[in-house]
Design a protein around this motif. Structure first.
Motif, short mmCIF file in Angstrom:
data_model
loop_
_atom_site.label_atom_id
_atom_site.label_comp_id
_atom_site.label_asym_id
_atom_site.label_seq_id
_atom_site.Cartn_x
_atom_site.Cartn_y
_atom_site.Cartn_z
N ALA A 39 0.83 -1.21 0.00
CA ALA A 39 0.00 0.00 0.00
C ALA A 39 0.86 1.25 0.00
CB ALA A 39 -0.90 -0.02 1.23
N LEU A 97 0.73 3.81 -3.22
CA LEU A 97 0.26 5.16 -2.96
C LEU A 97 1.35 6.19 -3.25
CD1 LEU A 97 -1.78 4.62 0.34
CD2 LEU A 97 -2.69 5.07 -1.96
N TYR A 140 0.77 8.85 -6.26
CA TYR A 140 0.68 10.29 -6.01
C TYR A 140 1.79 11.06 -6.74
CZ TYR A 140 -3.12 10.10 -2.64
OH TYR A 140 -4.36 9.96 -2.06
N LEU A 175 -3.17 4.33 -7.31
CA LEU A 175 -3.80 4.82 -6.09
C LEU A 175 -4.90 3.89 -5.61
CD1 LEU A 175 -3.97 8.65 -6.88
CD2 LEU A 175 -2.44 7.48 -5.27
N THR A 176 -5.66 3.36 -6.55
CA THR A 176 -6.73 2.42 -6.18
C THR A 176 -6.15 1.15 -5.53
OG1 THR A 176 -8.11 3.23 -7.99
CG2 THR A 176 -8.67 1.09 -7.04
N GLY A 182 -3.26 0.96 -4.09
CA GLY A 182 -2.68 1.33 -2.81
C GLY A 182 -3.71 1.37 -1.69
N TRP A 183 -4.88 1.98 -1.99
CA TRP A 183 -5.93 2.02 -0.96
C TRP A 183 -6.50 0.63 -0.67
CZ3 TRP A 183 -5.96 5.74 2.18
CH2 TRP A 183 -5.62 7.04 1.80
N PHE A 184 -6.51 -0.23 -1.68
CA PHE A 184 -6.99 -1.60 -1.46
C PHE A 184 -6.06 -2.35 -0.49
CE2 PHE A 184 -6.68 -6.10 -2.73
CZ PHE A 184 -7.98 -6.52 -2.43
N GLY A 186 -4.10 -0.97 1.59
CA GLY A 186 -4.23 -0.31 2.89
C GLY A 186 -5.39 -0.89 3.69
N ALA A 187 -6.50 -1.17 2.99
CA ALA A 187 -7.64 -1.79 3.66
C ALA A 187 -7.29 -3.20 4.13
CB ALA A 187 -8.82 -1.82 2.72
#
Length: 274
Positions: A118, A122, A126, A142-143, A145-147, A149-150
């Motif tokens: 993540a 990210l 960015y 980014l998508t 990375g957020w996945f 992160g979750a």
């Protein structure tokens, strides 16, 4: 004669004997009968003498010690089955523990790997977004990375729940085990305390008192003080054997004389007495 080896005292109880001795020496100032310590013999000298006379001192509480060893052996025998079960249990369920170990490793590594992924996605996303706002690949990073992160957050939550369940399980199994064997350790503790008390009152303290009262006691010698060469047996006395009185004094003995034997009178008839 060296007396620092007690045949009946097991090696595992040697340290307990030394603790009782050290405690008696440390509290000697509280006992008026040991007020002579430090005048002629100090605590270290008395300790050396007592260690050299271990067999003599511990024999004063031999009965209590034998009972303590017997009760302790029975307690260990009774718990041997449960200990053997706990040792054989992992061998029987080796495959289950292997799976549990793999799950534990995966639970720990998953948040780390997901968090690393993540952070990378990210960061790169960015940077690309800053360089080229219209780049579609930046949005994809980014998508992703957020996945990840979750996934990191979910992995941390699962690890916390697993630790909590493990702690509750260990606590639940520990209390019954202590309660099940609580009666037997109490009996062992009582037997041990009885041995400690007898050893202190009938062995250690009489030895220290005799050592302080004996002016010829040598702290460097392995021989015990003369006054405690043998502990008295409380409640028993040897029978009083004495020789029967025959009216004679102890220093005189009856005298015997040999009988007066004379040879028969042999000879010719004329010489025979009339």
């Amino acid at each position: 004669m060296h007396m620092n080896s007690a045949p009946h005292l097991l090696a595992e109880d040697r340290a307990e004997y030394e603790r009782i001795l050290d405690d008696a020496l440390r509290k000697a100032h509280e006992r008026p009968d040991l007020d002579g310590m430090g005048k002629r013999l100090n605590a270290e000298q008395l300790r050396t003498m007592a260690l050299n006379a271990t067999a003599l001192i511990t024999s004063a509480a031999a009965a209590e010690y034998d009972h303590f060893v017997k009760v302790r052996g029975e307690a260990r025998t009774s718990t041997g089955a449960s200990v053997g079960h706990s040792v054989l249990g992992p061998a029987v369920g080796a495959s289950a523990e292997t799976g549990a170990g793999f799950a534990a490793v995966l639970t720990v590594l998953a948040p780390v790997l997901a968090g690393t992924a993540a952070l990378i996605f990210l960061l790169v996303g960015y940077i690309l977004k800053a360089v080229s706002p219209d780049a579609a690949f930046a949005d994809t990073l980014l998508t992703a990375g957020w996945f990840f992160g979750a996934l990191t957050a979910a992995g941390l939550l699962a690890a916390a729940i697993g630790l909590l369940i493990t702690a509750l399980r260990n606590g639940a199994t520990q209390v019954p085990a202590e309660e099940a064997g609580g009666e037997l350790p109490d009996e062992v503790a009582r037997a041990k305390e009885a041995w400690r008390h007898a050893l202190l009152e009938r062995g250690v303290l009489p030895f220290l008192r005799a050592a302080l009262a004996d002016p010829s006691a040598d702290p460097a010698s392995s021989a015990p003080p003369r006054r405690v060469n043998r502990f008295p047996k409380v409640g028993y006395s040897g029978p009083d054997f004495s020789s029967p009185s025959d009216g004679t004094s102890a220093g005189s003995r009856p005298t015997f004389t040999s009988p007066d034997f004379t040879s028969p009178d042999f000879g010719p008839p004329e010489h025979r007495p009339e």
